[in-house]
Design a protein around this motif. Structure first.
Motif, PDB file in Angstrom:
ATOM      1  N   ASP A 217       0.818  -1.228   0.000  1.00  0.00           N
ATOM      2  CA  ASP A 217       0.000   0.000   0.000  1.00  0.00           C
ATOM      3  C   ASP A 217       0.845   1.267   0.000  1.00  0.00           C
ATOM      4  N   ALA A 218       2.155   1.098   0.142  1.00  0.00           N
ATOM      5  CA  ALA A 218       3.014   2.285   0.270  1.00  0.00           C
ATOM      6  C   ALA A 218       3.157   3.009  -1.069  1.00  0.00           C
ATOM      7  N   THR A 219       3.293   4.324  -0.977  1.00  0.00           N
ATOM      8  CA  THR A 219       3.619   5.121  -2.156  1.00  0.00           C
ATOM      9  C   THR A 219       5.009   5.697  -1.926  1.00  0.00           C
ATOM     10  N   ILE A 220       5.876   5.534  -2.890  1.00  0.00           N
ATOM     11  CA  ILE A 220       7.260   5.966  -2.749  1.00  0.00           C
ATOM     12  C   ILE A 220       7.464   7.282  -3.490  1.00  0.00           C
ATOM     13  N   ALA A 221       7.997   8.261  -2.782  1.00  0.00           N
ATOM     14  CA  ALA A 221       8.342   9.532  -3.433  1.00  0.00           C
ATOM     15  C   ALA A 221       9.744   9.391  -4.016  1.00  0.00           C
ATOM     16  N   VAL A 222       9.872   9.579  -5.311  1.00  0.00           N
ATOM     17  CA  VAL A 222      11.164   9.401  -5.992  1.00  0.00           C
ATOM     18  C   VAL A 222      11.654  10.765  -6.480  1.00  0.00           C
ATOM     19  N   SER A 223      12.909  11.070  -6.174  1.00  0.00           N
ATOM     20  CA  SER A 223      13.514  12.320  -6.657  1.00  0.00           C
ATOM     21  C   SER A 223      14.804  11.961  -7.375  1.00  0.00           C
ATOM     22  N   VAL A 224      15.012  12.559  -8.551  1.00  0.00           N
ATOM     23  CA  VAL A 224      16.168  12.192  -9.371  1.00  0.00           C
ATOM     24  C   VAL A 224      16.910  13.434  -9.831  1.00  0.00           C
ATOM     25  N   SER A 225      18.246  13.396  -9.706  1.00  0.00           N
ATOM     26  CA  SER A 225      19.078  14.438 -10.317  1.00  0.00           C
ATOM     27  C   SER A 225      20.161  13.722 -11.120  1.00  0.00           C
ATOM     28  N   GLU A 226      21.049  14.484 -11.738  1.00  0.00           N
ATOM     29  CA  GLU A 226      22.116  13.869 -12.552  1.00  0.00           C
ATOM     30  C   GLU A 226      23.060  13.022 -11.697  1.00  0.00           C
ATOM     31  N   THR A 227      23.177  13.369 -10.401  1.00  0.00           N
ATOM     32  CA  THR A 227      24.183  12.691  -9.568  1.00  0.00           C
ATOM     33  C   THR A 227      23.598  11.854  -8.432  1.00  0.00           C
ATOM     34  N   LYS A 228      22.311  12.101  -8.104  1.00  0.00           N
ATOM     35  CA  LYS A 228      21.721  11.388  -6.958  1.00  0.00           C
ATOM     36  C   LYS A 228      20.307  10.930  -7.265  1.00  0.00           C
ATOM     37  N   VAL A 229      19.898   9.926  -6.484  1.00  0.00           N
ATOM     38  CA  VAL A 229      18.508   9.486  -6.562  1.00  0.00           C
ATOM     39  C   VAL A 229      18.029   9.277  -5.124  1.00  0.00           C
ATOM     40  N   ARG A 230      16.770   9.650  -4.872  1.00  0.00           N
ATOM     41  CA  ARG A 230      16.251   9.521  -3.505  1.00  0.00           C
ATOM     42  C   ARG A 230      14.888   8.826  -3.546  1.00  0.00           C
ATOM     43  N   PHE A 231      14.732   7.846  -2.648  1.00  0.00           N
ATOM     44  CA  PHE A 231      13.450   7.143  -2.512  1.00  0.00           C
ATOM     45  C   PHE A 231      12.982   7.370  -1.083  1.00  0.00           C
ATOM     46  N   ALA A 232      11.743   7.809  -0.914  1.00  0.00           N
ATOM     47  CA  ALA A 232      11.291   8.136   0.441  1.00  0.00           C
ATOM     48  C   ALA A 232       9.875   7.656   0.705  1.00  0.00           C
ATOM     49  N   THR A 233       9.670   7.109   1.909  1.00  0.00           N
ATOM     50  CA  THR A 233       8.329   6.868   2.448  1.00  0.00           C
ATOM     51  C   THR A 233       8.211   7.868   3.598  1.00  0.00           C
ATOM     52  N   PRO A 234       7.042   7.986   4.221  1.00  0.00           N
ATOM     53  CA  PRO A 234       6.959   8.928   5.347  1.00  0.00           C
ATOM     54  C   PRO A 234       7.949   8.587   6.471  1.00  0.00           C
ATOM     55  N   VAL A 235       8.419   7.350   6.509  1.00  0.00           N
ATOM     56  CA  VAL A 235       9.274   6.907   7.619  1.00  0.00           C
ATOM     57  C   VAL A 235      10.751   6.819   7.238  1.00  0.00           C
ATOM     58  N   ILE A 236      11.029   6.309   6.031  1.00  0.00           N
ATOM     59  CA  ILE A 236      12.424   6.058   5.636  1.00  0.00           C
ATOM     60  C   ILE A 236      12.785   6.879   4.407  1.00  0.00           C
TER      61      ILE A 236
END
Length: 372
Positions: A217-236
């Motif tokens: 049921d989780a929705t993952i917030a994904v953020s991407v740049s040329e050098t980094k990638v970030r995956f986030a839930t409300p907790v992690i």
């Protein structure tokens, strides 16, 4: 700092942190987890300078503060505490120790100054979008087996996540290859991902990310740049550097002219390959496929160990074909099939073979043949 926290919540947070920490490192602070308590929550941060994970959890914070302590030691202690225990963490700045107390157990651990802990610089992300956990899980789970372990071709040591053109328009695509086999998995393009730069997500990050994707049921917030990638839930929040390199043009490897079609029950096929491969001394020994009208004979011939043969009823009505594959590669590809039938498309015994799940073209696999 003084906090009380339930053992289960603490274990989950510390487990995620300690798995990022490199066991052998020359910088002592990198073996530690940074514990920061404020308000009614506590966060646990760990890094190996390439990946950073921050796990937030609820706690009773009596005294806010921060300290760093050995991630592995803290994890081992919490793991061995009884279920349901209430754990109290108290940092004594004067002695430089963190006391861990639960019931009748008490531990005193050495700490290092929180100021020495490296926090990953946040970058400007050029694309931000959200995707359901099962969608990301499918993209990475089905492609990661093909990640290369060869350090020289470092740009193949991860999953290439990018926006690509498919028949029905643009898709979010994950590709991995090691030169012997290739996996290409597509998913619907999430809103906001259109301008995402293509990034190569490192193997270790793919492994760590898997822990965030278990909740359907989780929705993952994904953020991407040329050098980094970030995956986030409300907790992690998992932030990672991406591999600095150019992923090769994989489209040239995917054959489009293969016309010989074999349809086989994926489970029966995988089990048969596994059985005949038992006699070969090395797992990489070739398995020979002999294709005739609606029948497939799998055979292994290992002169020093013996020979094995198994016949399967299949759907095949092209001309006779003999082709060999690495048994391990065949097994890994067959195990990706969620549907009943695996469809193999052959050209000749020397050309790459294409495999997909039934008529589904959103997951495509390519495997190179071996001489037999």
């Amino acid at each position: 700092m003084k906090i009380s926290i339930e053992r289960g919540a603490l274990l989950k947070a510390v487990a995620q942190a300690q798995s990022v920490v490199e066991r052998r490192n020359t910088i002592p602070i990198l073996a530690n987890v940074l514990i920061e308590a404020e308000g009614d929550s506590v966060s646990f941060r760990a890094t190996d300078l390439d990946i950073e994970v921050v796990d937030k959890t609820d706690a009773m914070v009596e005294r806010a503060g921060a300290t760093t302590v050995s991630a592995v030691t803290l994890h081992e202690i919490v793991r061995k505490l009884p279920d349901g225990a209430l754990v109290q963490l108290t940092d004594d700045g004067a002695t430089g120790r963190l006391s861990v107390e639960a019931g009748r157990s008490s531990f005193s651990l050495a700490t290092l100054p929180k100021e020495d802990f490296p926090v990953m610089a946040s970058s400007e992300y050029s694309a931000n979008f959200s995707a359901p956990a099962p969608v990301l899980r499918r993209l990475f789970d089905k492609s990661k087996f093909a990640i290369s372990t060869e350090e020289t071709r470092y740009y193949l040591n991860g999953v290439y996540l990018h926006v690509a053109d498919a028949d029905g328009g643009k898709v979010l695509r994950a590709v991995a290859t090691d030169g012997h086999r290739l996996a290409r998995i597509d998913a619907d393009l999430p809103p906001g991902a259109e301008d995402m730069p293509g990034v190569i997500v490192p193997r270790k990050t793919v492994g760590e990310l898997r822990k965030l994707l278990d909740d359907d049921d989780a929705t993952i917030a994904v953020s991407v740049s040329e050098t980094k990638v970030r995956f986030a839930t409300p907790v992690i929040t998992l932030t990672s550097k991406v591999i600095d390199g150019t992923f090769p043009d994989y489209t040239r490897v995917i054959p489009s002219g293969n016309t010989r079609k074999l349809e086989v029950d994926a489970t029966a096929f995988a089990q048969a390959v596994d059985r005949v491969a038992t006699v070969s001394s090395e797992r990489s020994r070739a398995v020979k496929l002999q294709l005739d009208e609606d029948r497939l004979v799998l055979s292994v011939n290992a002169p020093d160990a013996g020979a094995a043969e198994e016949e399967l009823a299949v759907a095949y009505n092209d001309e006779r074909l003999e082709i060999g594959f690495n048994a391990k590669y065949l097994l890994e590809i067959a195990s990706q099939v969620d549907r009943e039938n695996a469809v193999f498309m052959f050209n000749s015994s020397g050309d790459p073979t294409l495999m997909r799940e039934g008529n589904d073209t959103s997951a495509v696999y390519v495997v190179m043949p071996m001489r037999v």
